[in-house]
Scaffold this motif. Structure first.
Motif, mmCIF file in Angstrom:
data_model
loop_
_atom_site.group_PDB
_atom_site.id
_atom_site.type_symbol
_atom_site.label_atom_id
_atom_site.label_comp_id
_atom_site.label_asym_id
_atom_site.label_seq_id
_atom_site.Cartn_x
_atom_site.Cartn_y
_atom_site.Cartn_z
ATOM 1 N N MET A 65 2.089 4.610 16.115
ATOM 2 C CA MET A 65 0.927 4.358 15.272
ATOM 3 C C MET A 65 1.225 4.375 13.780
ATOM 4 S SD MET A 65 -1.616 6.727 17.578
ATOM 5 C CE MET A 65 -2.455 7.350 16.132
ATOM 6 N N SER A 69 -1.238 -0.400 10.851
ATOM 7 C CA SER A 69 -2.657 -0.075 10.849
ATOM 8 C C SER A 69 -3.257 -0.501 12.181
ATOM 9 C CB SER A 69 -3.369 -0.813 9.713
ATOM 10 O OG SER A 69 -3.451 -2.205 10.018
ATOM 11 N N PRO A 70 -4.401 0.052 12.570
ATOM 12 C CA PRO A 70 -5.012 -0.381 13.828
ATOM 13 C C PRO A 70 -5.374 -1.859 13.831
ATOM 14 C CG PRO A 70 -6.422 1.205 12.674
ATOM 15 C CD PRO A 70 -5.117 1.211 11.981
ATOM 16 N N TYR A 108 -0.538 13.324 10.644
ATOM 17 C CA TYR A 108 -1.981 13.241 10.831
ATOM 18 C C TYR A 108 -2.572 14.647 10.831
ATOM 19 C CZ TYR A 108 -1.091 8.458 12.505
ATOM 20 O OH TYR A 108 -0.697 7.143 12.617
ATOM 21 N N CYS A 115 -5.525 9.685 17.256
ATOM 22 C CA CYS A 115 -5.367 8.814 18.423
ATOM 23 C C CYS A 115 -6.706 8.294 18.921
ATOM 24 C CB CYS A 115 -4.646 9.566 19.539
ATOM 25 S SG CYS A 115 -2.900 9.898 19.200
ATOM 26 N N GLU A 117 -9.486 7.712 17.171
ATOM 27 C CA GLU A 117 -9.950 6.656 16.274
ATOM 28 C C GLU A 117 -9.135 5.377 16.439
ATOM 29 O OE1 GLU A 117 -11.334 9.749 12.715
ATOM 30 O OE2 GLU A 117 -10.054 8.030 12.251
ATOM 31 N N TYR A 118 -7.833 5.530 16.520
ATOM 32 C CA TYR A 118 -6.929 4.374 16.597
ATOM 33 C C TYR A 118 -7.214 3.543 17.846
ATOM 34 C CZ TYR A 118 -2.406 2.069 15.557
ATOM 35 O OH TYR A 118 -1.423 1.178 15.229
ATOM 36 N N PHE A 138 -8.904 6.741 9.842
ATOM 37 C CA PHE A 138 -8.864 5.288 9.682
ATOM 38 C C PHE A 138 -10.256 4.770 9.349
ATOM 39 C CE2 PHE A 138 -5.727 6.486 12.924
ATOM 40 C CZ PHE A 138 -4.565 6.044 12.316
#
Length: 317
Positions: A65, A69-70, A108, A115, A117-118, A138
């Motif tokens: 990650m 970025s996501p 993080y 995780c 949010e991602y 994020f």
């Protein structure tokens, strides 16, 4: 239960992947999985294969990650689905705390929170949703360009119980690594199945399992060390193994390697013996087993690793 294969080497040229990609075309292997590319990015490799006409289902287990970025992660995963015309499993993990600090400046604040949010953001984007998230880790207000594609499912790498519960809550796929069948069945599966599920369909479970065939001149301890020795030097892997009753020194020595064999983490034997052990994963409800012959590739070369995969897949019941 489906069988898939893990690319057992870190390619320096995309041509090195062709043999393993063709195993997916020629055998009952469901998809080609890749870990995080260190020289060639794994998404680029999959798209290169598509460009030469090898369009196969792909899994990424796991992409780290902190490197994207996501939004970029969703775009890259979807680009593979569009280029190949095949389904993609995009698996993610946060990586070690030291790695997070090295590439982001600090880890993080919450591993589970980041995780969660991602995965939610990536899943929303690849499902062509309008995503508006202002989270602790994020913030994304975006939508991918609308285009028909093959399905992209989002996975989460799982070592321990808390991440397993999160995968059961928000991910399409829980991806286990260095987990014996007993550990996956006794610890991880109850956490996955006991989570309060956000999605309608239950999470699928993919187990990446290191294997090697026995034979003249082969040393099981050396093969296990070549497959897993680097990983078990990391504290989070050592902790996961401890929870499975396997205490390692983390020095990549022969005693640690032998413990992985004795503990059912590394499978070694004839094709029939390998399948006897893989049946334990089927019995606990694993949906997909990914055969990892990286120890053979590292010790004896990619041709030997490919032959092991072919022999194991041809012997599948």
């Amino acid at each position: 239960m489906q069988y898939s294969i893990l690319l057992p080497l870190g390619p320096t040229r995309p041509e090195q992947v062709v043999t393993f990609a063709n195993l997916v075309k020629w055998t009952r292997a469901e998809r080609l999985w890749q870990g995080q590319g260190q020289l060639l990015d794994s998404h680029h490799v999959a798209n290169w294969l598509a460009g030469i006409g090898i369009r196969i289902p792909t899994g990424f287990g796991v992409s780290l990650m902190p490197l994207r970025s996501p939004y970029q992660a969703a775009l890259e995963a979807r680009s593979v689905a569009v280029a190949t015309g095949q389904p993609v499993v995009a698996g993610f993990g946060p990586g070690a705390l030291e790695f997070q600090a090295a590439v982001m400046g600090k880890p993080y604040a919450s591993q589970i929170g980041a995780c969660r949010e991602y995965v939610r953001i990536v899943r929303g984007l690849v499902n062509r949703e309008e995503v508006d998230v202002a989270g602790r880790h994020f913030a994304v207000e975006a939508k991918l360009f609308d285009y028909h594609q093959m399905p992209v499912t989002v996975g989460l790498g799982v070592l321990r119980e808390k991440m397993a519960a999160l995968a059961g809550e928000v991910a399409d796929v829980a991806i286990t690594w260095l987990g014996s069948a007993s550990y996956v069945g006794d610890v991880l599966m109850p956490a996955i199945r006991g989570a309060k599920r956000e999605l309608d369909a239950p999470a699928k479970v993919t187990a990446i399992v290191p294997v090697a065939l026995s034979g003249p001149g082969r040393d099981v301890t050396a093969l296990a060390a070549a497959s897993c020795g680097m990983h078990i030097q990391a504290p989070h892997y050592q902790d996961a193994l401890r929870k499975a009753g396997i205490v390692v020194a983390g020095d990549a020595g022969p005693e640690d390697a032998r413990k992985l064999v004795d503990g059912g983490v590394f499978l070694y034997g004839t094709p029939a013996e390998i399948h006897e052990r893989l049946a334990e994963y089927r019995a606990i409800g694993v949906d997909e087993v990914v055969l990892n012959t990286s120890g053979v590739a590292n010790s004896l070369g990619p041709r030997a690793a490919a032959q092991d995969l072919l022999d194991i897949l041809n012997a599948a019941p």
